[in-house]
Scaffold this motif. Structure first.
Motif, PDB file in Angstrom:
ATOM      1  N   LYS A   1       1.001  -1.256  -0.324  1.00  0.00           N
ATOM      2  CA  LYS A   1      -0.144  -0.160   0.405  1.00  0.00           C
ATOM      3  C   LYS A   1       0.824   1.376  -0.177  1.00  0.00           C
ATOM      4  CE  LYS A   1      -4.195   1.395   0.877  1.00  0.00           C
ATOM      5  NZ  LYS A   1      -5.102   1.282   2.029  1.00  0.00           N
ATOM      6  N   ALA A   2       1.861   0.757   0.831  1.00  0.00           N
ATOM      7  CA  ALA A   2       2.611   2.144   0.858  1.00  0.00           C
ATOM      8  C   ALA A   2       3.901   1.993   0.621  1.00  0.00           C
ATOM      9  CB  ALA A   2       2.577   3.156   2.351  1.00  0.00           C
ATOM     10  N   VAL A   3       4.763   2.865   0.345  1.00  0.00           N
ATOM     11  CA  VAL A   3       6.897   3.214   0.558  1.00  0.00           C
ATOM     12  C   VAL A   3       6.956   3.903   1.459  1.00  0.00           C
ATOM     13  CG1 VAL A   3       8.891   2.872  -0.731  1.00  0.00           C
ATOM     14  CG2 VAL A   3       6.764   1.767  -2.493  1.00  0.00           C
ATOM     15  N   MET A   4       7.970   3.798   1.873  1.00  0.00           N
ATOM     16  CA  MET A   4       8.691   4.812   3.445  1.00  0.00           C
ATOM     17  C   MET A   4      10.140   4.991   3.310  1.00  0.00           C
ATOM     18  SD  MET A   4       8.131   5.423   7.106  1.00  0.00           S
ATOM     19  CE  MET A   4       8.651   3.769   7.675  1.00  0.00           C
ATOM     20  N   MET A   5      10.225   6.120   2.630  1.00  0.00           N
ATOM     21  CA  MET A   5      12.021   6.427   2.610  1.00  0.00           C
ATOM     22  C   MET A   5      11.705   7.295   3.430  1.00  0.00           C
ATOM     23  SD  MET A   5      13.775   8.111  -0.610  1.00  0.00           S
ATOM     24  CE  MET A   5      14.186   7.206  -1.801  1.00  0.00           C
ATOM     25  N   VAL A   6      13.157   6.807   4.089  1.00  0.00           N
ATOM     26  CA  VAL A   6      13.721   7.429   4.877  1.00  0.00           C
ATOM     27  C   VAL A   6      14.805   8.355   4.980  1.00  0.00           C
ATOM     28  CG1 VAL A   6      14.597   6.690   8.087  1.00  0.00           C
ATOM     29  CG2 VAL A   6      12.974   5.354   7.063  1.00  0.00           C
ATOM     30  N   GLN A   7      15.142   9.360   5.357  1.00  0.00           N
ATOM     31  CA  GLN A   7      16.508   9.664   5.107  1.00  0.00           C
ATOM     32  C   GLN A   7      17.279   9.797   5.957  1.00  0.00           C
ATOM     33  OE1 GLN A   7      16.047  10.480   2.295  1.00  0.00           O
ATOM     34  NE2 GLN A   7      14.048  12.121   1.154  1.00  0.00           N
ATOM     35  N   MET A   8      18.384   8.979   5.662  1.00  0.00           N
ATOM     36  CA  MET A   8      18.958   8.697   6.872  1.00  0.00           C
ATOM     37  C   MET A   8      20.092   9.463   7.006  1.00  0.00           C
ATOM     38  SD  MET A   8      18.148   6.425   9.371  1.00  0.00           S
ATOM     39  CE  MET A   8      19.427   5.415  10.301  1.00  0.00           C
ATOM     40  N   CYS A   9      20.390   9.672   8.409  1.00  0.00           N
ATOM     41  CA  CYS A   9      21.744  10.878   8.530  1.00  0.00           C
ATOM     42  C   CYS A   9      21.806  11.529   7.545  1.00  0.00           C
ATOM     43  CB  CYS A   9      22.706   9.488   8.894  1.00  0.00           C
ATOM     44  SG  CYS A   9      23.037   7.979   9.400  1.00  0.00           S
ATOM     45  N   GLY A  10      21.220  12.967   7.503  1.00  0.00           N
ATOM     46  CA  GLY A  10      20.998  14.440   7.301  1.00  0.00           C
ATOM     47  C   GLY A  10      20.917  14.098   5.651  1.00  0.00           C
ATOM     48  N   SER A  11      20.970  12.821   5.137  1.00  0.00           N
ATOM     49  CA  SER A  11      20.720  12.479   3.803  1.00  0.00           C
ATOM     50  C   SER A  11      19.238  11.560   2.881  1.00  0.00           C
ATOM     51  CB  SER A  11      22.290  12.315   2.918  1.00  0.00           C
ATOM     52  OG  SER A  11      22.125  12.779   1.826  1.00  0.00           O
ATOM     53  N   MET A  12      19.467  11.563   1.696  1.00  0.00           N
ATOM     54  CA  MET A  12      18.532  11.060   1.425  1.00  0.00           C
ATOM     55  C   MET A  12      18.844   9.960   0.264  1.00  0.00           C
ATOM     56  SD  MET A  12      18.625  14.428  -1.068  1.00  0.00           S
ATOM     57  CE  MET A  12      19.631  15.146  -0.220  1.00  0.00           C
ATOM     58  N   GLY A  13      18.014   9.434  -0.510  1.00  0.00           N
ATOM     59  CA  GLY A  13      18.157   8.130  -1.683  1.00  0.00           C
ATOM     60  C   GLY A  13      17.409   9.348  -2.858  1.00  0.00           C
ATOM     61  N   ASP A  14      17.141   8.295  -3.629  1.00  0.00           N
ATOM     62  CA  ASP A  14      16.820   8.452  -4.801  1.00  0.00           C
ATOM     63  C   ASP A  14      15.354   8.870  -4.879  1.00  0.00           C
ATOM     64  OD1 ASP A  14      16.213   8.734  -7.798  1.00  0.00           O
ATOM     65  OD2 ASP A  14      17.358   7.817  -8.657  1.00  0.00           O
ATOM     66  N   LEU A  15      15.046   9.385  -4.508  1.00  0.00           N
ATOM     67  CA  LEU A  15      13.836  10.244  -4.729  1.00  0.00           C
ATOM     68  C   LEU A  15      12.693  10.149  -5.707  1.00  0.00           C
ATOM     69  CD1 LEU A  15      14.410  13.107  -2.099  1.00  0.00           C
ATOM     70  CD2 LEU A  15      12.275  11.493  -1.568  1.00  0.00           C
ATOM     71  N   ASP A  16      13.437  10.773  -7.077  1.00  0.00           N
ATOM     72  CA  ASP A  16      12.876  10.551  -8.522  1.00  0.00           C
ATOM     73  C   ASP A  16      12.290   9.336  -8.733  1.00  0.00           C
ATOM     74  OD1 ASP A  16      12.982  13.419  -9.048  1.00  0.00           O
ATOM     75  OD2 ASP A  16      14.820  13.656 -10.030  1.00  0.00           O
ATOM     76  N   ALA A  17      13.112   7.954  -8.618  1.00  0.00           N
ATOM     77  CA  ALA A  17      12.880   7.165  -8.888  1.00  0.00           C
ATOM     78  C   ALA A  17      12.090   5.966  -8.285  1.00  0.00           C
ATOM     79  CB  ALA A  17      14.367   6.467  -8.658  1.00  0.00           C
ATOM     80  N   VAL A  18      12.268   5.900  -6.980  1.00  0.00           N
ATOM     81  CA  VAL A  18      11.077   5.929  -5.650  1.00  0.00           C
ATOM     82  C   VAL A  18       9.519   7.175  -6.213  1.00  0.00           C
ATOM     83  CG1 VAL A  18      10.289   5.731  -3.763  1.00  0.00           C
ATOM     84  CG2 VAL A  18      12.434   5.054  -3.779  1.00  0.00           C
ATOM     85  N   GLN A  19      10.014   7.877  -6.638  1.00  0.00           N
ATOM     86  CA  GLN A  19       8.344   8.105  -6.330  1.00  0.00           C
ATOM     87  C   GLN A  19       7.817   7.623  -8.569  1.00  0.00           C
ATOM     88  OE1 GLN A  19       8.183  12.716  -6.697  1.00  0.00           O
ATOM     89  NE2 GLN A  19       6.479  13.024  -5.703  1.00  0.00           N
ATOM     90  N   ALA A  20       8.806   7.792  -8.881  1.00  0.00           N
ATOM     91  CA  ALA A  20       8.252   7.517 -10.733  1.00  0.00           C
ATOM     92  C   ALA A  20       7.656   5.802 -10.269  1.00  0.00           C
ATOM     93  CB  ALA A  20       9.485   7.422 -11.216  1.00  0.00           C
ATOM     94  N   ILE A  21       8.368   5.062  -9.044  1.00  0.00           N
ATOM     95  CA  ILE A  21       8.170   3.304  -8.608  1.00  0.00           C
ATOM     96  C   ILE A  21       5.972   3.751  -8.131  1.00  0.00           C
ATOM     97  CG2 ILE A  21       8.366   1.505  -7.454  1.00  0.00           C
ATOM     98  CD1 ILE A  21      11.454   2.106  -7.882  1.00  0.00           C
ATOM     99  N   CYS A  22       6.432   4.372  -7.464  1.00  0.00           N
ATOM    100  CA  CYS A  22       5.308   5.227  -6.651  1.00  0.00           C
ATOM    101  C   CYS A  22       3.523   5.027  -7.688  1.00  0.00           C
ATOM    102  CB  CYS A  22       5.238   5.498  -5.145  1.00  0.00           C
ATOM    103  SG  CYS A  22       6.111   5.311  -4.040  1.00  0.00           S
ATOM    104  N   THR A  23       4.300   5.924  -8.513  1.00  0.00           N
ATOM    105  CA  THR A  23       3.261   6.356  -9.131  1.00  0.00           C
ATOM    106  C   THR A  23       2.985   5.475 -10.211  1.00  0.00           C
ATOM    107  OG1 THR A  23       3.923   8.738  -8.898  1.00  0.00           O
ATOM    108  CG2 THR A  23       2.572   8.210 -10.949  1.00  0.00           C
ATOM    109  N   LYS A  24       3.415   4.635 -10.915  1.00  0.00           N
ATOM    110  CA  LYS A  24       3.632   3.486 -11.269  1.00  0.00           C
ATOM    111  C   LYS A  24       2.893   2.241 -11.279  1.00  0.00           C
ATOM    112  CE  LYS A  24       5.965  -0.869 -13.219  1.00  0.00           C
ATOM    113  NZ  LYS A  24       7.398  -0.847 -13.579  1.00  0.00           N
ATOM    114  N   HIS A  25       2.628   1.901  -9.077  1.00  0.00           N
ATOM    115  CA  HIS A  25       1.660   1.398  -9.290  1.00  0.00           C
ATOM    116  C   HIS A  25       1.309   1.243  -7.879  1.00  0.00           C
ATOM    117  CE1 HIS A  25       4.995  -2.141  -9.964  1.00  0.00           C
ATOM    118  NE2 HIS A  25       5.723  -1.531 -10.106  1.00  0.00           N
ATOM    119  N   SER A  26       0.647   2.844  -8.266  1.00  0.00           N
ATOM    120  CA  SER A  26      -0.981   4.155  -7.120  1.00  0.00           C
ATOM    121  C   SER A  26      -0.134   3.290  -5.728  1.00  0.00           C
ATOM    122  CB  SER A  26      -1.760   2.418  -7.726  1.00  0.00           C
ATOM    123  OG  SER A  26      -1.828   2.866  -8.872  1.00  0.00           O
ATOM    124  N   LEU A  27       0.956   3.566  -5.387  1.00  0.00           N
ATOM    125  CA  LEU A  27       1.249   3.714  -4.030  1.00  0.00           C
ATOM    126  C   LEU A  27       1.473   4.991  -3.196  1.00  0.00           C
ATOM    127  CD1 LEU A  27       3.898   0.170  -4.335  1.00  0.00           C
ATOM    128  CD2 LEU A  27       1.565   0.579  -3.612  1.00  0.00           C
TER     129      LEU A  27
END
Ligand SMILES: *Cc1c(COP(=O)(O)O)cnc(C)c1O
Length: 397
Positions: free
Chosen positions: A126-152
């Protein structure tokens, strides 16, 4: 990090305002409070800081994650994808709703590997949770695209990365919902507290009601308010909000100090050929709350961690051997040690975890050292620390 290092007159003034009129609750008592609405004022301030329409303050960062997920309709039997490297709060907040935490590998950003996210999707996700650990971040564009594609639903836990940005946007403001903590060790602290931010009005209204027993907050007679749906109590108090209000106004100053101290340490250890740094995605800027670097292998990371302790270099963590932040030591989750019976869905959902291995995560966390950046250090102290760190690394690898 942490904001308490720089408590001062501004914090005292805001707290005294609250004590002077005696209303410690964020809702109601309009006549008594002499126009002081600290929680409301902090929500308005955070809305500007995070460039996000709606902000709901809550009692903690853990509460923020539960409230965010609940507001988006995540509940019993739903799967929520989360990283293997995070604070235990992530799975606690998911399981509190009866939902199932699905742990997936991280990459060299130290958070979700988009490939691992995609591979973990099932009809129950139902959902994907990215945890921006230790002051930085993951590949937000890529994960957002996956969420959009799968309606998450895409949730960001930015508890450790307040002040960081991605393509010019504040971390936490990019997903459908963002979560923050203002607990005692975070960059902005109010003792205990947290926030959910979102541009989605429905999610916001849900968060507003759900975090206060379902109160609809219409009118100024709490007893007469209706309860459109079931809620819970995740309210923040005015005293906590007052401290947060003072602190958030100082965020630019805090980030600048973190950046100065981080840069001195990074430039020093970057001279060592065996040291490499975490990847920050293109378009990303860290909050500089931590400096994260990799050693060539697990053994050298353990040696460096030991040498740091021997050289009196504190606040550096080898999370591979830490009980709270990495899946390797989460025996209580793997063996389902709960005070009360867990639902059959959660039990079944967690079964795999007993035997599952995460070699890719081990590869990064095993070699990673994460050093907290304090704001109270003087430049001289940071320079001294930098040379001690270089010596300790060089002599142990
Ligand atoms: C601190 C933290 C939390 C929990 O926040 P609390 O306010 O302590 O409940 C959740 N996620 C991450 C990544 C954190 O660092």
């Amino acid at each position: 990090m942490p904001g308490f290092e720089l408590f001062g007159d501004l914090e005292r003034k805001e707290v005294n305002d609250v004590l002077d009129n005696g209303v410690l609750m964020r809702y109601g008592f309009d006549g008594m409070r002499n126009g002081h609405w600290k929680a409301k004022a902090l929500e308005t301030e955070l809305s500007t800081t995070f460039d996000t329409k709606h902000v709901q303050l809550v009692s903690s960062g853990t509460a923020a994650v539960s409230v965010a997920l609940a507001s988006a309709g995540v509940g019993a039997g739903d799967e929520v994808i989360m990283p293997t490297f995070t604070f235990v709060a992530s799975f606690e907040a998911i399981m509190m709703l009866g939902a199932i935490p699905v742990l997936v590998d991280i990459d060299d950003t130290l958070t979700l590997d988009p490939k691992a996210v995609e591979a973990a999707i099932t009809p129950k996700t139902k959902a994907v949770m990215m945890v921006q650990m230790c002051g930085s971040m993951g590949d937000l564009d890529a994960v957002q695209a996956i969420c959009t594609k799968h309606s998450l639903i895409f949730v960001e836990d930015a508890c450790q990365a307040i002040g960081g940005t991605y393509n010019g946007k504040p971390l936490g403001s990019i997903g459908d919902l963002g979560c923050f903590s203002f607990d005692f060790v975070k960059t902005i602290t109010c003792g205990e507290g947290g926030a959910v931010i979102t541009n989605n009005k429905d999610y916001y209204i849900n968060a507003d009601h759900y975090s206060d027993h379902g109160h609809d907050h219409v009118g100024n007679d709490r007893g007469a308010e209706t309860h459109p749906f079931l809620g819970y109590n995740f309210r923040i108090s005015e005293l906590n909000a007052a401290v947060g209000l003072a602190q958030v106004k100082r965020l630019p100053e805090f980030i600048a100090i973190q950046k100065r101290n981080y840069t001195i340490l990074r430039d020093a250890i970057a001279q060592i050929p065996e040291v490499t740094f975490r990847t920050v995605p293109e378009g990303g800027e860290e909050s500089y709350a931590f400096l994260n670097f990799f050693l060539p292998d697990l053994e050298s990371a353990r040696k460096v961690s030991k040498a740091f302790k021997e050289h009196g270099i504190d606040v550096c963590f080898h999370y591979y051997d830490n009980n709270w932040h990495y899946v390797r030591k989460w025996e209580h989750l793997k063996t389902q040690k709960s005070l009360f019976p867990l639902s059959s869905e959660i039990k079944k959902g967690l079964e795999n975890l007993q035997h599952q291995t995460f070699e890719q995560s081990d590869h990064f966390i095993g070699r990673n050292i994460s050093c907290l950046i304090k704001m109270s250090w003087t430049v001289d102290e940071v320079n001294e620390r930098a040379s001690k760190m270089v010596d300790a690394i060089k002599t142990s690898i």
